[in-house]
Scaffold this active site. Sequence first.
Site, PDB file in Angstrom:
ATOM      1  N   LYS A  23       0.827  -1.212   0.000  1.00 15.78           N
ATOM      2  CA  LYS A  23       0.000   0.000   0.000  1.00 15.78           C
ATOM      3  C   LYS A  23       0.859   1.258   0.000  1.00 15.78           C
ATOM      4  CE  LYS A  23      -3.715   1.998   2.840  1.00 15.78           C
ATOM      5  NZ  LYS A  23      -4.397   1.850   4.149  1.00 15.78           N
ATOM      6  N   ARG A  28       2.836   5.940  -3.220  1.00 18.98           N
ATOM      7  CA  ARG A  28       3.986   6.722  -3.699  1.00 18.98           C
ATOM      8  C   ARG A  28       4.140   6.626  -5.213  1.00 18.98           C
ATOM      9  NH1 ARG A  28       4.717   5.641   1.507  1.00 18.98           N
ATOM     10  NH2 ARG A  28       6.005   7.003   2.825  1.00 18.98           N
ATOM     11  N   ARG A 121      -8.564  12.638  12.049  1.00 18.61           N
ATOM     12  CA  ARG A 121      -7.156  12.363  12.335  1.00 18.61           C
ATOM     13  C   ARG A 121      -6.313  13.644  12.284  1.00 18.61           C
ATOM     14  NH1 ARG A 121      -5.361   7.306   8.833  1.00 18.61           N
ATOM     15  NH2 ARG A 121      -3.478   7.585  10.086  1.00 18.61           N
ATOM     16  N   SER A 166       8.375   9.507  12.119  1.00 18.39           N
ATOM     17  CA  SER A 166       7.212   9.260  11.270  1.00 18.39           C
ATOM     18  C   SER A 166       7.627   9.338   9.813  1.00 18.39           C
ATOM     19  CB  SER A 166       6.115  10.293  11.558  1.00 18.39           C
ATOM     20  OG  SER A 166       5.137  10.270  10.528  1.00 18.39           O
ATOM     21  N   GLN A 168       5.620   9.462   7.404  1.00 22.62           N
ATOM     22  CA  GLN A 168       4.719  10.400   6.730  1.00 22.62           C
ATOM     23  C   GLN A 168       5.215  11.840   6.870  1.00 22.62           C
ATOM     24  OE1 GLN A 168       0.936   9.499   8.519  1.00 22.62           O
ATOM     25  NE2 GLN A 168       0.624   7.663   7.270  1.00 22.62           N
ATOM     26  N   ASP A 313       2.557  -0.380  12.281  1.00 21.32           N
ATOM     27  CA  ASP A 313       1.311  -0.854  11.663  1.00 21.32           C
ATOM     28  C   ASP A 313       0.954  -2.280  12.079  1.00 21.32           C
ATOM     29  OD1 ASP A 313       0.879   1.504  10.311  1.00 21.32           O
ATOM     30  OD2 ASP A 313       1.876   0.840   8.474  1.00 21.32           O
ATOM     31  N   ARG A 344      -5.439   2.946  18.111  1.00 27.21           N
ATOM     32  CA  ARG A 344      -5.188   1.503  18.108  1.00 27.21           C
ATOM     33  C   ARG A 344      -4.759   0.951  19.461  1.00 27.21           C
ATOM     34  NH1 ARG A 344      -2.465   1.126  12.045  1.00 27.21           N
ATOM     35  NH2 ARG A 344      -4.451   1.021  10.936  1.00 27.21           N
ATOM     36  N   ARG A 385      -6.831  -2.666  10.073  1.00 28.16           N
ATOM     37  CA  ARG A 385      -5.863  -3.534  10.769  1.00 28.16           C
ATOM     38  C   ARG A 385      -6.469  -4.149  12.039  1.00 28.16           C
ATOM     39  NH1 ARG A 385      -1.487  -3.362   7.806  1.00 28.16           N
ATOM     40  NH2 ARG A 385      -0.975  -1.430   6.714  1.00 28.16           N
TER      41      ARG A 385
END
Length: 427
Positions: A23, A28, A121, A166, A168, A313, A344, A385
């Site tokens: 993913k 990307r 988020r 991170s 991201q 993850d 989570r 997940r």
Amino acid sequence: MKTYVVKPATAFSKSIDAIAPDKSISHRCAIFSLLSDRPSKVRNYLQGEDTLCTLEIVKQLGATVEMQEGEMLITPPIKLSEPPLVLDCGNSGTAMRLLMGFLAAREGFFVLHGDAYLAARPMRRIADPLRSIGAHIDGRKNGELSPIGIRGKQLSAFDYKSPIASAQVKSALLLAALTCEKPSHFWEPERSRDHTEKMLSGMGVHLVQEGLHVTLYPPVSPLNPLDITVPADPSSAFFFALAAAIVPGSKVVLKHVLLNPTRIEAFKVLERMGADITYTVRDKTYESVGDICVKYAPLQGVELSENIAWLIDEIPALAIAFACAKGVSRVGGAKELRVKESDRIATTVANLRLCGIEVREFEDGFEVVGGILREAKVKSFGDHRIAMSFAIAGLVCGMEIEDTQCVGTSFPNFLDLLKCLSNTHEY
């Protein structure tokens, strides 16, 4: 609302070559194709809801996408279009956060939004560092929540020390750095996943990695196009590695999986817990790709406090291994889990308790006392997940998981593969 009903499995031996494509790399591929002036060739692009949303955004920005003899051809525009509509990121925080960095440094006005879960988020972790180098970004609660509005412009080179590890945040800053006039520097407290660095380097960017410091030298010409086959996603493959590790007498061979060291840390944790795991490298063109063989063995408790960014993850799935292990397992330094598709830490703890497992929740992780999983009805909380982790737990004790549509965002054929292991159905 869809619900999975998973029945306990008996020992199995399987070879799986249909794990969902990666993913992170699929997102990307779509976005990075806009960095070249020639068509990119992408094979095995993930046909998940989120990655298809990203592909649609690339089209709205002016690219054309064609399928030719089994490969996707993404032809970038000469100049990005300024789309009249909101750019829909679906449920994907990766897409929204990377696009914030990419679009903040390109001329035009853009609005990013997503579904109800993504709209809740946090985005200031991206917006604030981009603002510090001149980006014009706004959104609800001062840019914390989407819709996110971006007025793209030339940004200043930076020397940014990120307080969090991170991929991201790092990727968004590196994408913004591509249009700066001088080299930019990014520091992180712990090494995070490095797909962006590897792919940009493969496209011709001069990028130097020294420990926790990345220096990006702005390119003087458009980048080389991609020519890539997306490997199987190790995060998705991990669910079936977990299945083999907790169903006594089982074995699975997972084919053509991405073996980047920053992506297979969860497999290494399973090894530390006692699982029998071997790796066979098949290709090293862009990244190491190969097969992973996992055999059942009794698991022992483990303590996790290092390389958390590499397995963030997979922690909900690892929690199922913790529940099946002998002894106490603990994970700390994982506060990032609270800003994923769900909180989570809270959702994993809540569902484990419904399964009769003793769990203690901390601000940055949790502690699990290994025991006997009990059949239960749990919620996904809209988090793919969480849904898949407890579906795999069902192979041990039986499980009902409510609100499973979210699985389609990352692993569209998950249920088909699960049905090969147990009498599972959906209603």
